[in-house]
Design a protein around this motif. Structure first.
Motif, PDB file in Angstrom:
ATOM      1  N   TYR A  52       7.929   3.118  -3.178  1.00  0.00           N
ATOM      2  CA  TYR A  52       8.948   2.879  -4.211  1.00  0.00           C
ATOM      3  C   TYR A  52       8.297   2.296  -5.470  1.00  0.00           C
ATOM      4  O   TYR A  52       8.630   2.666  -6.594  1.00  0.00           O
ATOM      5  N   THR A  53       7.366   1.357  -5.263  1.00  0.00           N
ATOM      6  CA  THR A  53       6.681   0.728  -6.393  1.00  0.00           C
ATOM      7  C   THR A  53       5.966   1.779  -7.234  1.00  0.00           C
ATOM      8  O   THR A  53       6.066   1.792  -8.471  1.00  0.00           O
ATOM      9  N   ALA A 112       0.832  -1.196   0.000  1.00  0.00           N
ATOM     10  CA  ALA A 112       0.000   0.000   0.000  1.00  0.00           C
ATOM     11  C   ALA A 112       0.869   1.250   0.000  1.00  0.00           C
ATOM     12  O   ALA A 112       2.043   1.194   0.371  1.00  0.00           O
ATOM     13  N   ALA A 113       0.282   2.358  -0.400  1.00  0.00           N
ATOM     14  CA  ALA A 113       0.977   3.641  -0.294  1.00  0.00           C
ATOM     15  C   ALA A 113       1.239   3.915   1.185  1.00  0.00           C
ATOM     16  O   ALA A 113       0.428   3.572   2.034  1.00  0.00           O
ATOM     17  N   GLY A 114       2.396   4.486   1.469  1.00  0.00           N
ATOM     18  CA  GLY A 114       2.743   4.734   2.872  1.00  0.00           C
ATOM     19  C   GLY A 114       3.744   3.700   3.361  1.00  0.00           C
ATOM     20  O   GLY A 114       4.651   4.012   4.120  1.00  0.00           O
ATOM     21  N   GLU A 148       4.361  -9.681   2.924  1.00  0.00           N
ATOM     22  CA  GLU A 148       2.990 -10.053   2.574  1.00  0.00           C
ATOM     23  C   GLU A 148       2.840 -10.135   1.048  1.00  0.00           C
ATOM     24  O   GLU A 148       2.184 -11.033   0.529  1.00  0.00           O
ATOM     25  N   VAL A 149       3.464  -9.187   0.357  1.00  0.00           N
ATOM     26  CA  VAL A 149       3.445  -9.214  -1.112  1.00  0.00           C
ATOM     27  C   VAL A 149       4.116 -10.503  -1.584  1.00  0.00           C
ATOM     28  O   VAL A 149       3.571 -11.259  -2.400  1.00  0.00           O
ATOM     29  N   GLN A 169      -3.496  -4.528  -1.851  1.00  0.00           N
ATOM     30  CA  GLN A 169      -2.518  -3.567  -1.337  1.00  0.00           C
ATOM     31  C   GLN A 169      -2.075  -4.103   0.022  1.00  0.00           C
ATOM     32  O   GLN A 169      -2.842  -4.078   0.974  1.00  0.00           O
ATOM     33  N   GLU A 170      -0.851  -4.577   0.100  1.00  0.00           N
ATOM     34  CA  GLU A 170      -0.403  -5.267   1.311  1.00  0.00           C
ATOM     35  C   GLU A 170       0.245  -4.318   2.320  1.00  0.00           C
ATOM     36  O   GLU A 170       0.622  -3.204   1.982  1.00  0.00           O
TER      37      GLU A 170
END
Lengths: 249, 205
Positions: free
Chosen positions: A141-142, A133-135, A167-168, A161-162
């Protein structure tokens, strides 16, 4: 006579045990057991550098929030410099020290059954892509990489969104997702279980890891020493062996 | 006893109070307009509604069978039904992936029908149903067991079939038929099934 010898022997044993205990106690006060909050991508390597510390691994943003909420950590090791500096500005940690670097890759199913060869193949319809996730540092970076490649629409296409990079990784290892954005070092921990696609060097973000001592720590001095230790040759060798990159690139 | 109740209540309520102490109602309402928040709420509502409907549909006959019949392996079945209650969430999650995931036990069969559950809302429904069905079935068994068998027998002798008896006597919370107070009370509990009885069972578990 015999009894006396036994008594003396007991005394010797007892005193040596006591001495050992005292020594152990002394070494404990010299080097306390630290609690280290560290980015999930450091899960495998940090215990190799110091097996004595107690670790809590997770998304750096979650760990930073926990430190803000007053959870008792001694060291914060983040997968970016922004979060420790944020805590620094709030007066919660010491000056962040950059200690290693990393790069992003795409992990895919082992054997590449979907014939994915480059990041642009991810635009194919119906693929299950996961990212953080964002944050979350790796999530940011992604997004940066995808923006540089003009592929920002992939963010909305992600099926999940992990909360941290592991987790990804696990979603791809389990085969539930077709592709995920992780650090090169994460892919290395599951070698043989996933395939890896590199990202163009020009699109790579600058991934810097920074550590800071938590000011409310009871072992502030030890925490600072611990962070300095990350910069020693021995620690840097371990980081390198795990696939982390030197700071000056 | 009252002191213990007060402590238990405080323990259960404090975290909720703490949340509202931290986030002001104004801020909460302001957040509600964010698409991320509304998205999350819609997904939660939709998936739980479907999951609860499934639990109700399949759980009710199961609970009725377990409450009214005694057969070999009955206690074993009750234990198996309640098993998910004691599983740590992580274990339950891995178990669900091992069962329904792409490479799970049923993965290949599901794949043959073009169904891939992983990372979809259907997977959320399955997870919610998995976690909440033992709570529901447990409570439903207790409620069915509390129904006076004489009432059921009377209904049958008066000519109602099993289905009619079930829907007219067993299922509805009826104050009109006035069995001993104990029964009517447990029926009232039955009527307010769903979240409340679930949470009661959860706090007991």
């Amino acid at each position: 006579m015999r009894l006396r010898a036994l008594g003396a022997a007991t005394l010797v044993v007892a005193s040596s045990v006591l001495a050992a205990a005292a020594l152990a106690g002394a070494s404990h006060t010299q080097r306390p057991r630290l609690t280290v909050f560290a980015a999930a991508s450091l899960t495998n390597v940090l215990p190799q550098i110091d097996s004595r510390a107690r670790y809590s691994f997770g998304g750096s943003n979650m760990l930073a929030a926990q430190i803000e909420q007053g959870l008792p950590a001694d060291v914060f090791a983040s997968a970016n410099t922004g979060l420790p500096w944020h805590l620094r500005r709030k007066g919660l940690v010491t000056r962040p020290v950059v200690f290693t670097s990393n790069k992003l890759v795409i992990v895919i199913a082992r054997g590449n059954p979907l014939h994915l060869h480059g990041v642009r193949d991810l635009e194919r319809h119906g693929l299950k892509i996961v990212m953080a996730a964002a944050g979350v540092p790796v999530g940011d970076y992604t997004r940066k990489v995808l923006k540089r490649l003009g592929l920002s629409d992939l963010v909305a296409k992600a099926v999940s969104q992990e909360t941290d990079v592991r987790e990804v990784l696990s979603k791809v290892v389990l085969g539930e997702a077709d592709a995920g954005f992780v650090y090169a070092t994460d892919a290395k921990t599951v070698k043989g279980k996933v395939g890896v696609i590199g990202l163009p060097k020009s699109a790579q973000p600058r991934v810097l890891y920074a550590a800071a001592a938590v000011k409310s720590s009871k072992h502030l001095q030890a925490a600072k020493t611990w962070i300095r230790h990350l910069l020693t040759k021995r620690a840097q060798r371990k980081l390198r062996a795990a696939g982390f990159l030197p700071i000056t690139r | 006893m009252f002191a213990a109740t007060a402590v238990a209540l405080a323990f259960l309520l404090l975290p909720i109070v703490a949340i509202f102490a931290r986030v002001s109602p104004g801020e909460l309402v302001a957040q509600l307009s964010r698409p991320v928040v509304t998205d999350a709420l819609v997904v939660s509502l939709k998936t739980s509604a479907i999951a609860q409907a499934l639990v109700l549909l399949l759980g009710t006959p199961t609970a009725y069978l377990l409450a009214t019949r005694r057969f070999r392996g009955h206690s074993l079945m009750v234990v198996l039904v309640e098993l998910p209650l004691v599983l740590p969430p992580a274990v339950a999650g891995i178990g669900l992936i091992a069962a329904f995931g792409r490479f799970g036990l049923l993965g290949e069969q599901l794949n043959a029908f073009g169904i891939q559950l992983g990372l979809t809302q259907a997977a959320v429904v399955i997870a919610v149903a998995y976690v909440s069905s033992p709570l529901y079935i447990r409570q439903a068994i207790a409620t069915f067991e509390a129904i006076d068998p004489n009432l059921v027998a009377a209904s049958r002798t008066l000519g109602a079939g099993p289905a009619r008896t079930f829907f007219r006597v067993v299922l509805p919370p009826r104050a009109a038929v006035s069995p001993p107070a104990r029964h009517s009370r447990s029926r009232a509990g039955w009527a307010s099934s769903g979240p409340r009885s679930c949470s009661r069972a959860a706090s007991r578990a």
